[in-house]
Design a protein around this motif. Structure first.
Motif, PDB file in Angstrom:
ATOM      1  N   SER A  83       0.708  -1.373  -0.347  1.00 36.30           N
ATOM      2  CA  SER A  83       0.366   0.267  -0.266  1.00 36.30           C
ATOM      3  C   SER A  83       1.115   1.312   0.030  1.00 36.30           C
ATOM      4  N   PHE A  84       0.152   2.129  -0.652  1.00 32.69           N
ATOM      5  CA  PHE A  84       1.286   3.504  -0.867  1.00 32.69           C
ATOM      6  C   PHE A  84       1.239   4.672   0.363  1.00 32.69           C
ATOM      7  N   ASP A  85      -0.336   4.100   0.460  1.00 35.82           N
ATOM      8  CA  ASP A  85      -1.015   5.047   1.697  1.00 35.82           C
ATOM      9  C   ASP A  85      -1.765   3.738   2.344  1.00 35.82           C
ATOM     10  N   LEU A  86      -1.220   4.033   3.975  1.00 34.14           N
ATOM     11  CA  LEU A  86      -1.544   2.814   4.905  1.00 34.14           C
ATOM     12  C   LEU A  86      -2.822   3.926   5.995  1.00 34.14           C
ATOM     13  N   GLU A  87      -3.113   4.912   5.690  1.00 37.55           N
ATOM     14  CA  GLU A  87      -4.790   4.950   5.883  1.00 37.55           C
ATOM     15  C   GLU A  87      -5.977   5.276   4.672  1.00 37.55           C
ATOM     16  N   GLN A  88      -5.192   4.956   3.712  1.00 40.53           N
ATOM     17  CA  GLN A  88      -6.407   4.489   2.706  1.00 40.53           C
ATOM     18  C   GLN A  88      -6.441   3.141   2.040  1.00 40.53           C
ATOM     19  N   ALA A  89      -5.664   2.460   2.698  1.00 40.62           N
ATOM     20  CA  ALA A  89      -5.902   0.607   2.747  1.00 40.62           C
ATOM     21  C   ALA A  89      -4.757   0.065   3.853  1.00 40.62           C
ATOM     22  N   PRO A  90      -5.319  -0.066   4.705  1.00 35.82           N
ATOM     23  CA  PRO A  90      -4.634  -0.684   5.670  1.00 35.82           C
ATOM     24  C   PRO A  90      -4.073  -2.139   5.663  1.00 35.82           C
ATOM     25  N   LEU A  91      -2.896  -2.180   7.044  1.00 38.25           N
ATOM     26  CA  LEU A  91      -2.453  -3.398   6.446  1.00 38.25           C
ATOM     27  C   LEU A  91      -3.351  -4.342   7.031  1.00 38.25           C
ATOM     28  N   GLY A  92      -3.524  -5.425   6.057  1.00 31.23           N
ATOM     29  CA  GLY A  92      -4.775  -6.699   5.881  1.00 31.23           C
ATOM     30  C   GLY A  92      -5.816  -6.233   4.744  1.00 31.23           C
ATOM     31  N   ALA A 197      -3.078  -9.405 -20.928  1.00 28.24           N
ATOM     32  CA  ALA A 197      -3.588 -10.041 -22.075  1.00 28.24           C
ATOM     33  C   ALA A 197      -5.423 -10.657 -21.867  1.00 28.24           C
ATOM     34  N   CYS A 198      -5.917 -10.740 -20.884  1.00 25.98           N
ATOM     35  CA  CYS A 198      -7.551  -9.917 -20.518  1.00 25.98           C
ATOM     36  C   CYS A 198      -8.190  -8.927 -21.505  1.00 25.98           C
ATOM     37  N   LEU A 199      -7.426  -8.011 -22.094  1.00 29.93           N
ATOM     38  CA  LEU A 199      -8.042  -7.797 -22.921  1.00 29.93           C
ATOM     39  C   LEU A 199      -8.329  -7.393 -24.590  1.00 29.93           C
ATOM     40  N   GLN A 200      -7.343  -8.199 -24.695  1.00 34.84           N
ATOM     41  CA  GLN A 200      -6.257  -8.556 -26.001  1.00 34.84           C
ATOM     42  C   GLN A 200      -7.353 -10.155 -25.955  1.00 34.84           C
ATOM     43  N   SER A 201      -7.337 -10.243 -25.518  1.00 42.66           N
ATOM     44  CA  SER A 201      -8.477 -11.612 -25.251  1.00 42.66           C
ATOM     45  C   SER A 201      -9.989 -11.749 -25.755  1.00 42.66           C
ATOM     46  N   GLY A 202     -10.067 -10.220 -24.987  1.00 40.24           N
ATOM     47  CA  GLY A 202     -12.016 -10.217 -25.027  1.00 40.24           C
ATOM     48  C   GLY A 202     -12.607 -10.693 -23.194  1.00 40.24           C
ATOM     49  N   ILE A 203     -11.559 -10.967 -22.783  1.00 33.92           N
ATOM     50  CA  ILE A 203     -12.576 -11.435 -21.405  1.00 33.92           C
ATOM     51  C   ILE A 203     -12.173 -10.697 -20.337  1.00 33.92           C
ATOM     52  N   PRO A 204     -12.966 -10.897 -19.189  1.00 36.98           N
ATOM     53  CA  PRO A 204     -13.112  -9.994 -18.076  1.00 36.98           C
ATOM     54  C   PRO A 204     -12.452 -10.166 -16.497  1.00 36.98           C
ATOM     55  N   PHE A 205     -11.853  -9.781 -16.250  1.00 36.37           N
ATOM     56  CA  PHE A 205     -10.223 -10.137 -15.568  1.00 36.37           C
ATOM     57  C   PHE A 205     -10.464  -8.665 -14.172  1.00 36.37           C
ATOM     58  N   LEU A 206     -10.361  -9.923 -12.859  1.00 40.53           N
ATOM     59  CA  LEU A 206      -9.933  -8.894 -11.965  1.00 40.53           C
ATOM     60  C   LEU A 206      -9.193  -9.062 -11.016  1.00 40.53           C
ATOM     61  N   GLU A 207      -8.900  -8.120 -10.443  1.00 33.47           N
ATOM     62  CA  GLU A 207      -7.678  -8.593  -9.523  1.00 33.47           C
ATOM     63  C   GLU A 207      -8.254  -7.526  -8.576  1.00 33.47           C
ATOM     64  N   LEU A 208      -7.467  -9.127  -7.510  1.00 27.91           N
ATOM     65  CA  LEU A 208      -7.578  -8.179  -5.296  1.00 27.91           C
ATOM     66  C   LEU A 208      -6.662  -8.834  -4.898  1.00 27.91           C
ATOM     67  N   ARG A 209      -6.204  -7.566  -3.656  1.00 28.20           N
ATOM     68  CA  ARG A 209      -5.230  -8.304  -3.210  1.00 28.20           C
ATOM     69  C   ARG A 209      -5.329  -7.587  -1.435  1.00 28.20           C
ATOM     70  N   THR A 210      -4.656  -8.173  -0.871  1.00 25.72           N
ATOM     71  CA  THR A 210      -4.746  -7.847   0.733  1.00 25.72           C
ATOM     72  C   THR A 210      -3.298  -7.267   0.422  1.00 25.72           C
ATOM     73  N   VAL A 211      -3.394  -6.536   1.558  1.00 19.26           N
ATOM     74  CA  VAL A 211      -2.496  -5.493   2.142  1.00 19.26           C
ATOM     75  C   VAL A 211      -1.169  -6.142   3.158  1.00 19.26           C
ATOM     76  N   SER A 212      -0.221  -6.201   1.675  1.00 17.18           N
ATOM     77  CA  SER A 212       1.002  -7.200   3.235  1.00 17.18           C
ATOM     78  C   SER A 212       2.275  -5.819   4.214  1.00 17.18           C
ATOM     79  N   ASN A 213       2.415  -4.491   3.640  1.00 14.50           N
ATOM     80  CA  ASN A 213       3.291  -3.857   3.544  1.00 14.50           C
ATOM     81  C   ASN A 213       2.745  -2.655   3.378  1.00 14.50           C
ATOM     82  N   LEU A 214       3.582  -1.543   3.533  1.00 12.16           N
ATOM     83  CA  LEU A 214       3.900  -0.255   2.961  1.00 12.16           C
ATOM     84  C   LEU A 214       4.599   0.050   2.006  1.00 12.16           C
ATOM     85  N   VAL A 215       4.587   0.620   0.979  1.00  7.68           N
ATOM     86  CA  VAL A 215       5.731   0.120  -0.153  1.00  7.68           C
ATOM     87  C   VAL A 215       6.646   1.431   0.443  1.00  7.68           C
ATOM     88  N   GLY A 216       7.786   0.945  -0.296  1.00 11.31           N
ATOM     89  CA  GLY A 216       8.715   1.772   0.172  1.00 11.31           C
ATOM     90  C   GLY A 216       9.546   1.027   1.473  1.00 11.31           C
TER      91      GLY A 216
END
Length: 241
Positions: A83-92, A197-216
């Protein structure tokens, strides 16, 4: 309908499977880096894919899958992120990417990278108003992807721009520069390749990630990887209920 569930590492895939079934495995199969195996998840027919770390591995892995399998109807990218901002996207916390950024494409100048500086877009597709070039950013349609993939948004889901890098940001100075220039919320190492790859193939894409650290930051208090992996399994399960 076959959905690819892609993680970068076996550790992340095990966390996802622990969320699904409490065992961290599916039958006798468990994909290694660069491999995939078939698995049902509730009423969904899925391929579990471990791409390997980084944009090159992710591109090679999803390219091989889409080349070998003609029944793929979408890709779900799960994992951890900084996360670049732990106030907006806290750990976990869990964050869905509403756009993917690749800050390393283009012409390097004294003022930074100009994505259009070499005059060749990464990709171009036909949009409603004509040709749409892709330079260093892909906009993602979250609600449409959830609907098309028949998945449920997890509780407390956050949304924001995700940045894909080849090398993890290791200093506060670089993190500040990236925020000023690109306004990302999270940092990852595979999402842009999978989204393209999904854009090129014309299929939907979802990306969900949990925050493990503060970037930098390398400070121990800014890293909670185990907590992020536990949260990843919990939120992965919510997607399929």
């Amino acid at each position: 309908m076959t959905l690819v569930i892609a993680t970068a590492t076996q550790t992340e895939m095990k966390a996802v499977l622990l969320g699904f079934n409490g065992r961290g495995r599916i039958g006798c199969n468990f994909p290694h880096a660069g491999e995939y195996c078939e698995s049902p998840v509730n009423d969904h027919h899925c391929l579990l894919a471990v791409t390997g770390v980084g944009p090159v591995n992710a591109a090679l892995s999803i390219g091989r899958i889409l080349g070998e399998r003609k029944d793929i109807t979408g890709v779900l990218n799960l994992g951890v992120a900084g996360s670049f901002d732990l106030e907006q996207a806290p750990l976990g916390s869990v964050v869905a990417a509403d756009s993917e950024i690749w800050p390393e494409y283009g012409l390097h100048t004294a003022e930074g990278i100009d994505p259009e500086g070499i005059k060749f877009p990464i990709w171009e597709y036909n949009g409603v108003d004509g040709p749409c070039p892709v330079w260093d950013r892909i906009e993602l349609k979250l609600q449409k992807a959830f609907r098309m993939l028949n998945l449920s948004p997890p509780k407390d889901l956050l949304r924001g721009a995700s940045m894909t890098v080849s090398g993890v940001t290791g200093t506060e100075e670089r993190a500040r520069m990236l925020v000023e220039r690109y306004k990302p919320l999270t940092e990852n190492m595979e999402g842009f390749s999978l989204a393209l790859a999904c854009l090129q193939s014309g299929i939907p894409f979802l990306e969900l990630r949990t925050v493990s650290n503060l970037v930098g930051s390398r400070r121990p208090e800014h890293w909670k990887l185990d907590d992020a992996l536990q949260a990843l399994g919990r939120h992965a399960r919510e997607l399929f209920v």
